[in-house]
Design a protein around this motif. Structure first.
Motif, PDB file in Angstrom:
ATOM      1  N   CYS A 107      68.739  -3.413   5.248  1.00  0.00           N
ATOM      2  CA  CYS A 107      67.316  -3.120   5.429  1.00  0.00           C
ATOM      3  C   CYS A 107      66.553  -4.450   5.471  1.00  0.00           C
ATOM      4  CB  CYS A 107      66.788  -2.215   4.325  1.00  0.00           C
ATOM      5  SG  CYS A 107      67.010  -2.853   2.658  1.00  0.00           S
ATOM      6  N   PRO A 108      65.297  -4.437   5.893  1.00  0.00           N
ATOM      7  CA  PRO A 108      64.557  -5.692   6.096  1.00  0.00           C
ATOM      8  C   PRO A 108      64.490  -6.611   4.887  1.00  0.00           C
ATOM      9  CG  PRO A 108      63.438  -3.913   7.226  1.00  0.00           C
ATOM     10  CD  PRO A 108      64.552  -3.270   6.438  1.00  0.00           C
ATOM     11  N   LYS A 109      64.464  -6.066   3.682  1.00  0.00           N
ATOM     12  CA  LYS A 109      64.335  -6.941   2.515  1.00  0.00           C
ATOM     13  C   LYS A 109      65.552  -7.854   2.343  1.00  0.00           C
ATOM     14  CE  LYS A 109      66.354  -3.926  -1.018  1.00  0.00           C
ATOM     15  NZ  LYS A 109      66.149  -3.256  -2.321  1.00  0.00           N
ATOM     16  N   ASN A 110      66.674  -7.481   2.953  1.00  0.00           N
ATOM     17  CA  ASN A 110      67.892  -8.270   2.794  1.00  0.00           C
ATOM     18  C   ASN A 110      68.251  -9.080   4.031  1.00  0.00           C
ATOM     19  OD1 ASN A 110      68.422  -7.531   0.123  1.00  0.00           O
ATOM     20  ND2 ASN A 110      69.307  -5.591   0.776  1.00  0.00           N
ATOM     21  N   LEU A 111      67.265  -9.252   4.915  1.00  0.00           N
ATOM     22  CA  LEU A 111      67.451 -10.095   6.099  1.00  0.00           C
ATOM     23  C   LEU A 111      66.534 -11.299   5.977  1.00  0.00           C
ATOM     24  CD1 LEU A 111      67.377  -7.285   8.828  1.00  0.00           C
ATOM     25  CD2 LEU A 111      69.399  -8.341   7.777  1.00  0.00           C
TER      26      LEU A 111
END
Length: 300
Positions: A199-203
């Motif tokens: 998900c975006p928080k981990n990119l």
């Protein structure tokens, strides 16, 4: 969250890096763990993650990160793992290379539509490389679809019904019925390495490019569709309905339809039911998203 004494962190970093700590900055996220950016004496920085578990932690995570990096996935090098007892608890330390950048979820409002689309396409291409890793052992978490239990479904439906409406409770029950049929009537899905929290928080994004996949704590073996389902539930308002972008980027390397094998609805509903049943209640926005996904896949 309990915080680890600075003296212990300093000692572990010095043992792994051979240098003193000049500064310590808590980082947002990090899942269940303490996470810091540590400035080293002279120059440079590392990331320190600290877990409190009954068994040594981060060992499988480090192994799987290495496997992913070998196929071109941008992820930090793990510089060292340390485990020690403190006040009757086992503390596990993962000292990692510091990757520059900001998480995509903090950048969404600052990117143009074209920039955001490009970044998601690139991240999905990298996801396909993650899924290309074939594991020959049992490292990491095995994310298996769970057969819905009648008592748990009733509990979750009751929570949702009391919070929202009887109609919302009925959506939960239809989701459980759908999941039961999928698990009991279909062949076991294909298995590969999955990131486990895509998900975006981990990119991490740096200079407009995907600079890192972070937080591999939930990585393990399951169907690639698990990561697609995670995106649908956790990508946030702007992106969680853009699974089309994920599939398009993925297609640069591999066939997303073959990877999903029709299992994304089941994994999405399974994850939605789990979130709806959390003992610490999900946020209203998370509850709405979970119900929306279940309703869409079940025709509710």
């Amino acid at each position: 969250m309990v915080t680890t004494p600075r003296s212990i962190i300093d000692s572990v970093v010095r043992s792994v890096c051979g240098r003193d700590v000049e500064g310590l900055v808590p980082l947002a996220g990090g899942g269940m763990n303490e996470t810091y950016r540590v400035e080293l004496a002279g120059d440079g920085a590392v990331v320190v993650r600290i877990a409190r578990q009954d068994v040594p932690w981060f060992v499988d995570e480090a192994y799987l990160m290495t496997q992913a990096r070998a196929v071109g996935v941008p992820t930090a090098e793990v510089l060292g793992l340390e485990h020690l007892e403190h006040d009757g608890e086992l503390l596990s330390f993962s000292i990692q290379e510091f990757l520059p950048g900001r998480s995509l979820d903090t950048l969404i409002a600052e990117l143009s539509a074209a920039e955001l689309e490009r970044v998601v396409l690139d991240a999905a291409e990298i996801l396909a490389r993650v899924h290309s890793v074939v594991l020959d052992d049992q490292r990491g978490i095995r994310h298996e679809l769970r057969l819905p239990e009648e008592r748990e479904v009733a509990r979750v439906a009751g929570i949702v019904g009391d919070t929202l409406s009887p109609a919302a409770a009925a959506v939960v029950e239809r989701g459980a019925d759908f999941l039961y049929r999928e698990v009991t009537t279909r062949a076991t899905p294909p298995v590969s390495l999955v990131h486990g929290d895509f998900c975006p928080k981990n990119l991490l994004i740096h200079d407009g490019s995907v600079a890192g996949f972070i937080d591999w704590e939930f990585a393990g073996r399951t169907a690639p569709s698990y990561d697609f389902a995670q995106w649908e539930l956790d990508a946030g308002d702007v992106l969680h309905d853009r699974l089309d972008l994920v599939r398009r980027g993925y297609a640069r390397v591999a066939d997303p339809e073959s990877a999903e094998a029709g299992w994304t609805p089941a994994f999405a509903i399974d994850w939605a039911l789990e979130k709806l049943g959390w003992r610490n209640p999900a946020s209203p926005a998370q509850v709405r998203r979970c119900l929306d996904v279940i309703a869409r896949y079940t025709g509710a």
